[in-house]
Design an enzyme around this catalytic site. Sequence first.
Site, PDB file in Angstrom:
ATOM      1  N   LYS A   1       5.140  -1.962   3.180  1.00  9.64           N
ATOM      2  CA  LYS A   1       4.019  -1.406   3.949  1.00  9.64           C
ATOM      3  C   LYS A   1       3.695   0.020   3.529  1.00  9.64           C
ATOM      4  O   LYS A   1       2.540   0.425   3.572  1.00  9.64           O
ATOM      5  CB  LYS A   1       4.296  -1.497   5.449  1.00  9.64           C
ATOM      6  CG  LYS A   1       4.424  -2.945   5.886  1.00  9.64           C
ATOM      7  CD  LYS A   1       3.771  -3.263   7.193  1.00  9.64           C
ATOM      8  CE  LYS A   1       3.612  -4.781   7.262  1.00  9.64           C
ATOM      9  NZ  LYS A   1       3.175  -5.290   8.509  1.00  9.64           N
TER      10      LYS A   1
ATOM     11  N   LYS B   1       3.582 -13.929   0.464  1.00  4.77           N
ATOM     12  CA  LYS B   1       3.580 -14.505   1.817  1.00  4.77           C
ATOM     13  C   LYS B   1       2.174 -14.559   2.418  1.00  4.77           C
ATOM     14  O   LYS B   1       1.403 -13.616   2.246  1.00  4.77           O
ATOM     15  CB  LYS B   1       4.484 -13.608   2.694  1.00  4.77           C
ATOM     16  CG  LYS B   1       4.875 -14.195   4.016  1.00  4.77           C
ATOM     17  CD  LYS B   1       5.589 -13.161   4.885  1.00  4.77           C
ATOM     18  CE  LYS B   1       4.585 -12.249   5.542  1.00  4.77           C
ATOM     19  NZ  LYS B   1       4.944 -11.746   6.869  1.00  4.77           N
TER      20      LYS B   1
ATOM     21  N   LYS C   1      -1.312 -11.820   7.931  1.00  6.15           N
ATOM     22  CA  LYS C   1      -2.553 -11.532   8.645  1.00  6.15           C
ATOM     23  C   LYS C   1      -3.248 -10.293   8.102  1.00  6.15           C
ATOM     24  O   LYS C   1      -4.409 -10.085   8.337  1.00  6.15           O
ATOM     25  CB  LYS C   1      -2.351 -11.464  10.158  1.00  6.15           C
ATOM     26  CG  LYS C   1      -1.271 -10.557  10.690  1.00  6.15           C
ATOM     27  CD  LYS C   1      -1.357 -10.590  12.225  1.00  6.15           C
ATOM     28  CE  LYS C   1      -0.030 -10.722  12.924  1.00  6.15           C
ATOM     29  NZ  LYS C   1       0.847  -9.568  12.785  1.00  6.15           N
TER      30      LYS C   1
END
Length: 336
Positions: free
Chosen positions: A116, A198, A201
């Site tokens: 992130k 992966k 969202k």
Amino acid sequence: MEEIKKKVMLSGIQPSGELTLGSYLGAIKNWVERTDEFDNFYFMADMHSITARQNPSDLRRRTLQQLAQYIACGLDPEKNTLFIQSHVPAHAELGWVLNCYTMFGELSRMTQFKDKSAKHKDNINGGLFTYPALIAADILLYQPDYVPVGEDQKQHCELTRDVAQRFNGIYGEVFKIPEPYIPKIGARIMSLTDPVSKMSKSDKDPNGSIHLMEKPEDILRKFKRAVTDSDTEHCVRYDPETKPGVSNLMQIYSAVTGKSLQEIETEFAGLGYGAFKPAVGEAVIETLRPIRQEAERIMKDKAYLESVYKEGAKKASYTAEKTLRKVYKKIGFVER
Ligand code: ATP
Ligand code: LTN
């Protein structure tokens, strides 16, 4: 007759975007299947979601939509304590305490932090770094036996166990040591356009992921276009190393139909990808249709949603406060 105490399950998802088929198959579906066996706590992790910048009105809407989706997926509020993380202040309170029992080195090794912070270079904030200590608090407050999550959350569960063991080692048996509960099929659903990463969202490519609220025609289109593998055999065979695209579709098909990977290979033997891809799309459409319709209905009933999250916060606070009081006492805070 003495009531037998059920084991406890707990999990949460951040309302940081639209829930995907990945979150459903990796997490929520397994929560629903085990409802009757356990005492269950499921929450909207709104405090986690602000580690990335959120638009306030979107965050509010998504938090309520996520609650409607939990219920629409089959989580009965009578049998599951459904709540919003920020409504139970014990999360922030124990989160702070556990920050002081979580090591810099441990936090530095978290792959989610590395991923992130690479994605959001302009906002590598302290919360993003210490997020796993808040996860540990989320979990340990409820003394759960199992934490049902997808594969990507395993590292956070392991850190939670280490922190709990460290704390118990100093103060005695305060926390139960929880186990992650990761499904055999569906633990890591991959992107439809890039099957080595992966399904997520926050993926920028809208064709890579399927949202729970997505229209059937869009779902079918995305599956028809899903990236399959460039090998020449074109047959439906499970081999994640050399055929990641087809293997991912097989995982999805297996998770939504209950068929084994072997049965799927037999069903599509000699038929090729042209028949397989739309079949996966149709099966997903049929799984998601009732969820979408029910979530749309529940979303309109604001009074009902409010009654669910208020009752949920009350029940969750009762359990969480008990653990927090014990912790405060152990570490030497003066009783209020
Ligand atoms: P973000 O993109 O904001 O990081 P995400 O889509 O990766 O979010 P999370 O909110 O982090 O999803 O995950 C919610 C739950 O669903 C977690 O238990 C996670 O392990 C599980 N999950 C998420 N994506 C997948 C996936 N692709 N396959 C299986 N499980 C998943
Ligand atoms: N990190 C999780 C959400 C989450 C969670 C938790 C999951 C926050 N706290 C506690 C299980 C237990 C995610 O979805 N990214």
